[in-house]
Design a protein around this motif. Structure first.
Motif, mmCIF file in Angstrom:
data_model
loop_
_atom_site.group_PDB
_atom_site.id
_atom_site.type_symbol
_atom_site.label_atom_id
_atom_site.label_comp_id
_atom_site.label_asym_id
_atom_site.label_seq_id
_atom_site.Cartn_x
_atom_site.Cartn_y
_atom_site.Cartn_z
ATOM 1 N N ALA A 31 28.678 32.793 37.597
ATOM 2 C CA ALA A 31 29.978 33.273 37.176
ATOM 3 C C ALA A 31 30.012 34.779 37.297
ATOM 4 C CB ALA A 31 30.250 32.854 35.725
ATOM 5 N N ASN A 32 31.191 35.322 37.526
ATOM 6 C CA ASN A 32 31.314 36.759 37.662
ATOM 7 C C ASN A 32 30.974 37.484 36.390
ATOM 8 O OD1 ASN A 32 31.990 36.640 40.308
ATOM 9 N ND2 ASN A 32 34.192 36.672 39.992
ATOM 10 N N VAL A 33 30.967 36.744 35.289
ATOM 11 C CA VAL A 33 30.579 37.377 34.037
ATOM 12 C C VAL A 33 29.068 37.482 33.990
ATOM 13 C CG1 VAL A 33 32.649 36.678 32.822
ATOM 14 C CG2 VAL A 33 30.660 35.163 32.844
ATOM 15 N N PRO A 72 33.901 30.860 30.760
ATOM 16 C CA PRO A 72 34.689 31.643 29.794
ATOM 17 C C PRO A 72 36.089 31.892 30.346
ATOM 18 C CG PRO A 72 32.517 32.615 30.134
ATOM 19 C CD PRO A 72 32.683 31.560 31.175
ATOM 20 N N PRO A 73 37.068 32.095 29.496
ATOM 21 C CA PRO A 73 38.436 32.364 29.955
ATOM 22 C C PRO A 73 38.472 33.539 30.931
ATOM 23 C CG PRO A 73 38.397 32.009 27.584
ATOM 24 C CD PRO A 73 36.964 32.071 28.024
ATOM 25 N N GLY A 74 39.137 33.335 32.068
ATOM 26 C CA GLY A 74 39.287 34.389 33.059
ATOM 27 C C GLY A 74 38.129 34.516 34.025
#
Length: 222
Positions: A31-33, A72-74
Motif C-alpha cells: 500500500a502507498n501508506v 486504510p481509507p484513501g
C-alpha cells in the motif's frame, strides 16, 4: 610500476559450505501508506550493474477492489513487483561464492585462489576450481556465459581495469577447454567498480578481488 593488490595464493582444499542467505521469489504489492565464441565488450560500464538485472517473470496482479483486501481509507496499492532474492552459499574462508536465483547462477572465485599476487597467470590449483564451474555450466545447458573480473581499490583505477580484464580473459580461456562448444562469452574487467564488501578492511578487499562467472539456469536447475 608494481601495484600491491593481491595477497599470497593458497593451496586448494575441499571447501566447507555455509549457507549465508536463503530466500524464494516473492510477489509484493504494498500500500502507498508502506570452442567458443567470445564477445569482448569494451564498454566502461555494463548496461546494468552485475547482479541487478530485471527479473523476466511477470508479477501477479492483485485486485484492489477485492472485498477481502483491507486498506486504510484513501490508500491505494503500489505497483506489484517480483523480488528475485538470491540464495547465496560460500565456503567458510570466502574463497568461493555461489549465488542462485530462479533466473541465473553466479559463481565467484577470489583472486588469491586463482592467481599469484598482482598477476593474471593462473596458478596450479586454478584448473580444478574452474573445471568444476565448467561442469555446472554444462549441466545447466548454458549458451552464454559472462566472465567479469574485479579488484579492490588499492593502486590506480587504470591498473585495476587492465588486471581485472586480464584475469577474466585467463578464466575464460580455461573454461573454454571444458564447456560445450558453441557457448558465447561476455568478458569484462571492472577494476574496483561494484564492490561486494568494504574496501576499508583487508577482509573486504580480499572478497572484492574476484572473478565472477554467471550463466542462465537451465531446465535441469529448475
Amino acid at each position: 610500476m608494481t601495484t600491491s593488490r593481491r595477497g599470497p595464493s593458497r593451496a586448494t582444499t575441499p571447501p566447507r559450505l555455509a549457507v549465508t542467505a536463503v530466500a524464494a521469489v516473492l510477489v509484493i504489492a504494498g500500500a502507498n501508506v508502506l570452442g567458443a565464441t567470445v564477445a569482448r565488450a569494451d564498454d566502461d560500464k555494463p548496461s546494468v550493474p552485475p547482479g541487478t538485472e530485471a527479473n523476466s517473470t511477470a508479477p501477479v496482479a492483485i485486485d484492489s477492489n477485492s472485498p477481502g483486501l483491507k486498506l486504510p481509507p484513501g490508500a491505494t496499492l503500489a505497483p506489484a513487483k517480483v523480488l528475485d532474492i538470491a540464495q547465496v552459499v560460500e565456503d567458510l574462508g570466502g574463497e568461493q561464492r555461489r549465488q542462485d536465483t530462479n533466473e541465473s547462477v553466479m559463481m565467484a572465485l577470489q583472486a588469491e585462489v586463482l592467481f599469484p599476487k598482482n598477476s593474471a597467470v593462473l596458478n596450479a590449483q586454478a584448473s580444478d576450481r574452474i573445471r568444476a564451474i565448467a561442469d555446472e555450466i554444462n549441466k545447466q545447458h548454458a549458451t552464454k556465459v559472462r566472465v567479469f573480473g574485479f579488484t579492490d581499490n588499492l593502486g590506480t583505477y587504470d591498473h585495476g581495469k587492465v588486471l581485472s580484464k586480464q584475469r577474466a580473459d585467463a578464466v575464460q580461456r580455461e573454461l573454454a577447454k571444458s564447456v560445450d562448444p558453441g557457448i558465447s562469452f561476455d568478458i569484462r574487467g571492472y577494476s574496483e567498480d561494484y564492490p561486494i564488501a568494504d574496501n576499508a578492511t583487508e577482509e573486504g578487499r580480499r572478497k572484492n578481488r574476484r572473478v565472477e562467472i554467471t550463466f542462465p539456469r537451465g531446465e535441469s536447475g529448475q
